[in-house]
Design a protein around this motif. Structure first.
Motif, short mmCIF file in Angstrom:
data_model
loop_
_atom_site.label_atom_id
_atom_site.label_comp_id
_atom_site.label_asym_id
_atom_site.label_seq_id
_atom_site.Cartn_x
_atom_site.Cartn_y
_atom_site.Cartn_z
N THR A 150 24.38 144.62 79.26
CA THR A 150 24.98 143.29 79.24
C THR A 150 24.15 142.34 78.40
O THR A 150 23.00 142.59 78.06
CB THR A 150 25.12 142.72 80.65
N ASN A 154 29.11 142.80 76.22
CA ASN A 154 28.90 143.92 77.13
C ASN A 154 29.29 145.22 76.43
O ASN A 154 30.34 145.29 75.77
CB ASN A 154 29.76 143.77 78.39
N CYS A 178 32.70 139.10 79.71
CA CYS A 178 32.76 138.80 81.14
C CYS A 178 31.35 138.80 81.74
O CYS A 178 30.39 139.27 81.14
CB CYS A 178 33.66 139.80 81.86
N LYS A 179 31.24 138.27 82.95
CA LYS A 179 29.95 138.19 83.63
C LYS A 179 29.48 139.59 84.03
O LYS A 179 30.29 140.47 84.32
CB LYS A 179 30.06 137.29 84.85
N TRP A 181 28.34 140.94 86.73
CA TRP A 181 28.73 141.48 88.02
C TRP A 181 30.24 141.53 88.22
O TRP A 181 30.71 141.78 89.31
CB TRP A 181 28.07 140.69 89.15
N ASP A 182 30.99 141.30 87.13
CA ASP A 182 32.45 141.37 87.22
C ASP A 182 32.99 142.72 86.76
O ASP A 182 34.20 142.95 86.81
CB ASP A 182 33.10 140.25 86.37
N GLN A 241 31.61 139.91 93.89
CA GLN A 241 30.85 140.54 92.81
C GLN A 241 30.78 142.04 93.06
O GLN A 241 30.65 142.49 94.20
CB GLN A 241 29.44 139.95 92.72
#
Length: 293
Positions: A150, A154, A178-179, A181-182, A241
């Motif tokens: 990440t 990513n 995206c984040k 932990w998504d 998450q």
């Protein structure tokens, strides 16, 4: 598991006489084996919690030995034989490379270092771009191990066990920013490489398909409405998450406002744990053993 099939927690505590420093870092669990690195020593440990057998390994030359930037995985080959895979990244100026090597307990030797370039600042519009490994464990799909990387973007790092080669796989455009932990890597439904991605209100299952010309592309599969399944409102769903997957059990671990939750993706049945979700990720321990042991 619930009684009478549950295993006492102390079976998963490192023996007190084990040569561990005060701190150590879990790298992965697979095939009934646990791999960890000692942060203050140039040491790795492979441990079988069922039998109690441990093996000490020296970290191979050329690796960052602070124990933090190393990622790894362990695989049981045949009987008591096993393999350990280590990887890390090295950044020089604007260029970053991933390095990996594999250890065989049969030969007692590490392979030569294998490398591949990773996306760098030149591939990003952001001056603060960096690519790093997360603490999420590797996923074994077919004959390859996969880790998610990440940063501003990513990607997935693939290690092909047969070819002993490294490669970078890009995510679907929708997931590229995206984040951390998504999303995470997991076996796809029906086999092959897959992803699980949590958007604001739903969870999507993606699969990589290869056409007759050998061109690979991501395809969106099922969409799961977590709010309805877990009886959560939209604000609570947005706080969920992804903390890990159990690749053989088709289970995903989620941190929610109510604590840690284990969701079976096929049946959509879930189990809540009384303990709060405090860890950054979870390493499921899956093994097969004879009844009565």
């Amino acid at each position: 598991m619930d009684p009478p099939n549950s295993i006492p927690p102390d079976r998963f505590s490192m023996p007190s006489d084990a040569p561990w420093p005060f701190r150590y870092r879990l790298l992965g669990c697979r095939h009934g084996l646990v791999l960890a690195s000692a942060q203050n020593l140039k040491q790795l440990r492979v441990w079988d919690p069922v039998t109690g057998v441990q093996h000490g390994l020296a970290v191979p030359p050329g690796f960052d030995t602070d124990g933090i930037s190393i990622i790894g995985a362990v695989l049981r080959v045949v009987g008591d034989q096993f393999q350990v895979l280590l990887a890390h990244s090295v950044k020089k100026q604007q260029h970053t490379q991933a390095f990996a090597c594999i250890y065989s307990s049969e030969t007692g030797l590490w392979s030569d270092l294998i490398s591949t370039p990773l996306p760098s600042e030149e591939d990003s519009t952001s001056s603060s771009f960096s690519m790093y490994f997360t603490s999420m464990p590797a996923v074994l799909v077919g004959d390859s191990l996969y880790w998610k990387l990440t940063g501003v973007s990513n990607v997935i790092l693939e290690f092909d066990l047969d070819r002993q080669s490294l490669a970078v796989i890009h995510l679907p455009v929708e997931l590229a920013l995206c984040k951390p932990w998504d999303f995470t890597v997991m076996p796809a439904e029906g086999g092959g490489l897959g992803l699980i991605f949590k958007s604001d209100l739903t969870t999507q299952l993606w699969k990589m398909n290869t056409d007759c010309d050998g061109v690979a592309s991501w395809v969106l599969g099922r969409t799961i409405e977590l709010g309805k399944i877990l009886s959560l409102n939209s604000k609570e769903v947005r706080k969920i998450q992804i903390r890990g997957v159990a690749e053989y059990s088709n289970v995903v671990f989620l941190s929610t406002v109510e604590g840690l939750l284990m969701l079976h993706l096929e049946s959509l049945q879930f189990k809540k744990f009384s303990e709060p979700s405090m860890m950054s990720c979870y390493h499921p321990f899956e093994t097969i053993y004879a009844a009565g042991i």
